[in-house]
Design a protein around this motif. Structure first.
Motif, mmCIF file in Angstrom:
data_model
loop_
_atom_site.group_PDB
_atom_site.id
_atom_site.type_symbol
_atom_site.label_atom_id
_atom_site.label_comp_id
_atom_site.label_asym_id
_atom_site.label_seq_id
_atom_site.Cartn_x
_atom_site.Cartn_y
_atom_site.Cartn_z
ATOM 1 N N LEU A 74 -51.618 37.230 35.213
ATOM 2 C CA LEU A 74 -52.562 37.366 36.319
ATOM 3 C C LEU A 74 -51.828 37.151 37.636
ATOM 4 N N THR A 75 -51.988 38.090 38.569
ATOM 5 C CA THR A 75 -51.352 37.999 39.879
ATOM 6 C C THR A 75 -52.362 38.351 40.966
ATOM 7 N N ALA A 76 -52.002 38.014 42.208
ATOM 8 C CA ALA A 76 -52.872 38.299 43.352
ATOM 9 C C ALA A 76 -52.570 39.661 43.963
ATOM 10 N N LEU A 92 -54.231 42.207 36.299
ATOM 11 C CA LEU A 92 -53.909 41.790 34.942
ATOM 12 C C LEU A 92 -52.830 42.720 34.420
ATOM 13 N N ASN A 93 -51.663 42.165 34.131
ATOM 14 C CA ASN A 93 -50.531 42.954 33.634
ATOM 15 C C ASN A 93 -50.242 44.167 34.518
ATOM 16 N N GLY A 94 -50.363 43.981 35.825
ATOM 17 C CA GLY A 94 -50.025 45.028 36.777
ATOM 18 C C GLY A 94 -51.137 45.991 37.117
ATOM 19 N N ALA A 95 -52.299 45.853 36.505
ATOM 20 C CA ALA A 95 -53.434 46.741 36.784
ATOM 21 C C ALA A 95 -54.579 45.932 37.392
ATOM 22 N N THR A 126 -46.356 33.020 42.331
ATOM 23 C CA THR A 126 -47.802 32.747 42.383
ATOM 24 C C THR A 126 -48.568 33.495 41.293
ATOM 25 N N SER A 127 -48.090 33.385 40.077
ATOM 26 C CA SER A 127 -48.775 34.040 38.962
ATOM 27 C C SER A 127 -49.113 33.028 37.886
ATOM 28 N N ALA A 128 -50.036 33.424 37.033
ATOM 29 C CA ALA A 128 -50.408 32.639 35.859
ATOM 30 C C ALA A 128 -50.276 33.569 34.654
ATOM 31 N N ALA A 129 -49.936 32.987 33.520
ATOM 32 C CA ALA A 129 -49.804 33.803 32.314
ATOM 33 C C ALA A 129 -50.358 33.061 31.111
ATOM 34 N N PHE A 130 -51.009 33.796 30.245
ATOM 35 C CA PHE A 130 -51.450 33.301 28.949
ATOM 36 C C PHE A 130 -50.552 33.981 27.926
#
Length: 142
Positions: A74-76, A92-95, A126-130
């Motif tokens: 997840l990115t802004a 989400l994943n670049g989309a 500034t990203s989060a990942a699962f």
């Protein structure tokens, strides 16, 4: 800034509600691990690599021939865009991630990126990942 990782147990929807996981992940094997990672670095283009000692690289792991992991980042903003933490949009994943305007529902399932389990996780600024590692072989998750 640092990237942090926290291990948790995995779960899937068993109440009949739609799963956020792809159909191939509705039931994960014993020993599967889910991680949440966060990169708080706000410098544009700053990507952190995090090496994991699970799956194919773990001494306790028995190889199944399918050592992969699934990632949801997840990115802004889209990759390469300036960091804007005040945006009202999430990628989400670049989309661009968006809900159905009529129902407010997310597009399910949320498809992950697939990576080799032994490859470093790359976290953009500034990203989060699962992260889900189905064949981690974690004894605490058996």
């Amino acid at each position: 800034a640092t990237a942090t990782a926290t291990a948790t147990a995995t779960a899937s929807a068993s109440d009949g509600s739609p799963s956020v996981l792809p159909p191939s992940m509705d039931e994960l094997p014993p020993g599967a691990v889910a991680l949440f990672m966060l990169n708080l670095d706000q410098r544009e283009g700053e990507v952190r690599q995090v090496k994991l000692s699970v799956g194919a690289t773990s001494p306790a792991h028995e190889s199944t021939g399918s050592e992969v992991r699934y990632e949801w980042h997840l990115t802004a903003g889209p990759e390469g865009a300036p960091v804007d933490l005040t945006t009202h949009q999430t990628w989400l994943n670049g989309a661009l991630l968006s809900v159905d305007p009529a129902t407010g529902a997310l597009p399910l399932p949320l498809e992950p990126q697939t990576q080799p389990a032994s490859a470093p996780v790359e976290l953009a600024a500034t990203s989060a990942a699962f992260i889900v590692i189905p064949n981690a072989g974690a004894e605490a998750c058996m």
